[in-house]
Scaffold this motif. Structure first.
Motif, mmCIF file in Angstrom:
data_model
loop_
_atom_site.group_PDB
_atom_site.id
_atom_site.type_symbol
_atom_site.label_atom_id
_atom_site.label_comp_id
_atom_site.label_asym_id
_atom_site.label_seq_id
_atom_site.Cartn_x
_atom_site.Cartn_y
_atom_site.Cartn_z
ATOM 1 N N UNK A 1 -10.298 -6.920 3.772
ATOM 2 C CA UNK A 1 -10.624 -5.225 3.920
ATOM 3 C C UNK A 1 -12.308 -5.046 4.258
ATOM 4 N N UNK B 1 0.841 -1.090 -0.062
ATOM 5 C CA UNK B 1 0.060 -0.015 0.016
ATOM 6 C C UNK B 1 0.755 1.352 -0.036
ATOM 7 N N UNK B 2 0.492 2.233 -0.622
ATOM 8 C CA UNK B 2 0.908 3.750 -0.315
ATOM 9 C C UNK B 2 0.652 4.224 0.838
ATOM 10 N N UNK C 1 -6.090 4.120 -11.269
ATOM 11 C CA UNK C 1 -4.715 4.055 -10.464
ATOM 12 C C UNK C 1 -4.854 2.702 -9.505
ATOM 13 N N UNK D 1 1.697 -6.092 2.543
ATOM 14 C CA UNK D 1 1.235 -4.592 2.090
ATOM 15 C C UNK D 1 1.899 -3.570 2.717
ATOM 16 N N UNK D 2 2.438 -3.817 4.006
ATOM 17 C CA UNK D 2 3.428 -2.683 4.938
ATOM 18 C C UNK D 2 4.495 -3.037 5.353
ATOM 19 N N UNK E 1 -9.768 2.257 1.628
ATOM 20 C CA UNK E 1 -8.531 1.993 0.835
ATOM 21 C C UNK E 1 -8.825 2.312 -0.578
ATOM 22 N N UNK F 1 -3.273 5.004 1.378
ATOM 23 C CA UNK F 1 -4.310 4.131 2.192
ATOM 24 C C UNK F 1 -3.898 3.809 3.684
ATOM 25 N N UNK F 2 -2.537 3.841 4.038
ATOM 26 C CA UNK F 2 -2.053 3.765 5.475
ATOM 27 C C UNK F 2 -2.498 4.829 6.219
ATOM 28 N N UNK G 1 -12.980 -0.684 6.150
ATOM 29 C CA UNK G 1 -11.484 -0.510 5.726
ATOM 30 C C UNK G 1 -11.100 -0.533 4.274
ATOM 31 N N UNK H 1 -6.466 5.444 6.713
ATOM 32 C CA UNK H 1 -7.196 4.513 7.575
ATOM 33 C C UNK H 1 -6.847 4.940 9.183
ATOM 34 N N UNK I 1 -2.450 0.829 -6.755
ATOM 35 C CA UNK I 1 -1.307 0.808 -5.996
ATOM 36 C C UNK I 1 -0.794 -0.739 -5.382
ATOM 37 N N UNK I 2 -1.870 -1.443 -4.852
ATOM 38 C CA UNK I 2 -1.200 -2.677 -4.374
ATOM 39 C C UNK I 2 -1.036 -3.534 -5.339
ATOM 40 N N UNK J 1 -8.917 5.884 -1.688
ATOM 41 C CA UNK J 1 -7.556 6.684 -1.647
ATOM 42 C C UNK J 1 -6.574 5.816 -2.569
ATOM 43 N N UNK J 2 -6.719 4.671 -2.649
ATOM 44 C CA UNK J 2 -5.816 3.814 -3.619
ATOM 45 C C UNK J 2 -6.379 3.364 -5.160
ATOM 46 N N UNK J 3 -7.510 3.450 -5.122
ATOM 47 C CA UNK J 3 -8.342 2.859 -6.464
ATOM 48 C C UNK J 3 -8.439 1.201 -6.070
ATOM 49 N N UNK J 4 -8.672 0.579 -7.109
ATOM 50 C CA UNK J 4 -8.851 -0.661 -7.118
ATOM 51 C C UNK J 4 -7.437 -1.551 -6.334
ATOM 52 N N UNK K 1 -4.929 -5.341 10.544
ATOM 53 C CA UNK K 1 -5.458 -5.545 9.052
ATOM 54 C C UNK K 1 -4.504 -5.864 8.114
ATOM 55 N N UNK K 2 -3.206 -5.481 8.422
ATOM 56 C CA UNK K 2 -2.185 -5.703 7.287
ATOM 57 C C UNK K 2 -1.531 -7.167 7.445
#
Lengths: 152, 152
Positions: free
Chosen positions: A127, A6-7, B1, B92-93, A83, A10-11, A79, A14, B3-4, A86-89, B115-116
């Motif tokens: 999520x 995740x960028x 967009x 993811x993190x 996510x 997303x973090x 969540x 949340x 991201x993950x 903010x992050x898209x798919x 979560x992560x």
DNA sequence: CTAATTCCTACCTGATCACTTGGTTTTCAA
DNA sequence: TTGAAAACCAAGTGATCAGGTAGGAATTAG
């Protein structure tokens, strides 16, 4: 090396939403307070919360003594919603992005597509199963009811 | 967009391994052939397959008429092994990377950590449950046993 | 009014992805 | 023995993007 990550969007998103949820009894909260508590650049967080506002997840009150509140009850926001706003798919590859199927041009690619669909679905399932209320509950347990904040 | 997402390393790696698995009866396969069939830059794929070789997933034979083969039976290699060899942890993190716990400094961060961890585990579960043999079986089904290659 | 706050647009900068370049070494086949 | 085919290796590169900054305009409580 971590790649499927995740960028900060997303973090941070949340974290900010959870901060809002925890301080919900204080009425609307200034961005400055969230940014300080969560140690996030205020200007950067501003951009993220603008996205959350447009997604209908938070409400804002402008002007002096203004601030932000959750748009709905913490049990109603997952969540996953935060996510994806903010992050898209959360799909791991382009060809399995929901609503935007990217055409495969190769047979082995199509075989692997099934993998990425499963990964995408399992991420979304996780999520989407966690609400802000769940996080509040965890937070209170960590807080151990004695007023001292445990940083585990 | 998105991201993950996986980088091309992981995607190309799985495609290349599947290509090797499908053509396993032809003995060792030159990188050039894989690169052409899968439409991947040969020199770039060279770097990826070097990583797979160091991870013990493929074997190489040098010199003229050399090439690569799978190091083990397709049923013994999972997609997860390929991805983690090329991409590193699928966490993811940072704070939930296996073997390298990154210290949390913030209570809400610790709440979100759960979560992560769930996301990480669900991703690993999915990719570890799929072997190259499963992909070969899917590929053969798509091929429909009539020799014509369906590009679905 | 003025200070606090949200809202808006643009810019920046270092890192990284996805290669490319340019080789060296090994081995087979003729 | 020699040429070509192939694996192996190290460094550079260009475009994109994450993660911010900068600078202000609009709104509102006191």
């Amino acid at each position: 090396m971590i790649v499927m990550r995740l960028s900060t969007k997303g973090r941070y998103g949340v974290k900010a939403m959870l901060d809002l949820a925890i301080h919900t009894s204080e009425g609307h909260i200034a961005l400055k307070n969230i940014a300080e508590r969560q140690e996030i650049s205020e200007h950067y967080l501003e951009q993220l919360i603008a996205t959350l506002r447009k997604a209908g997840l938070v409400k804002s009150i402008r002007g002096a003594q203004g601030g932000y509140t959750l748009a709905q009850d913490p049990s109603q926001t997952t969540v996953g919603e935060i996510l994806r706003a903010l992050e898209g798919s959360l799909a791991p590859v382009d060809c399995v992005v929901e609503d935007e199927p990217f055409e495969c041009t190769n047979a082995t690619q199509c075989v692997t597509k099934k993998i990425w669909e499963k990964v995408r679905d399992s991420i979304n399932d996780v999520v989407d199963s966690i609400t802000l209320q769940d996080l509040i509950d965890d937070y209170k347990k960590m807080n151990n009811n004695d007023g001292y904040m445990y940083y585990i």
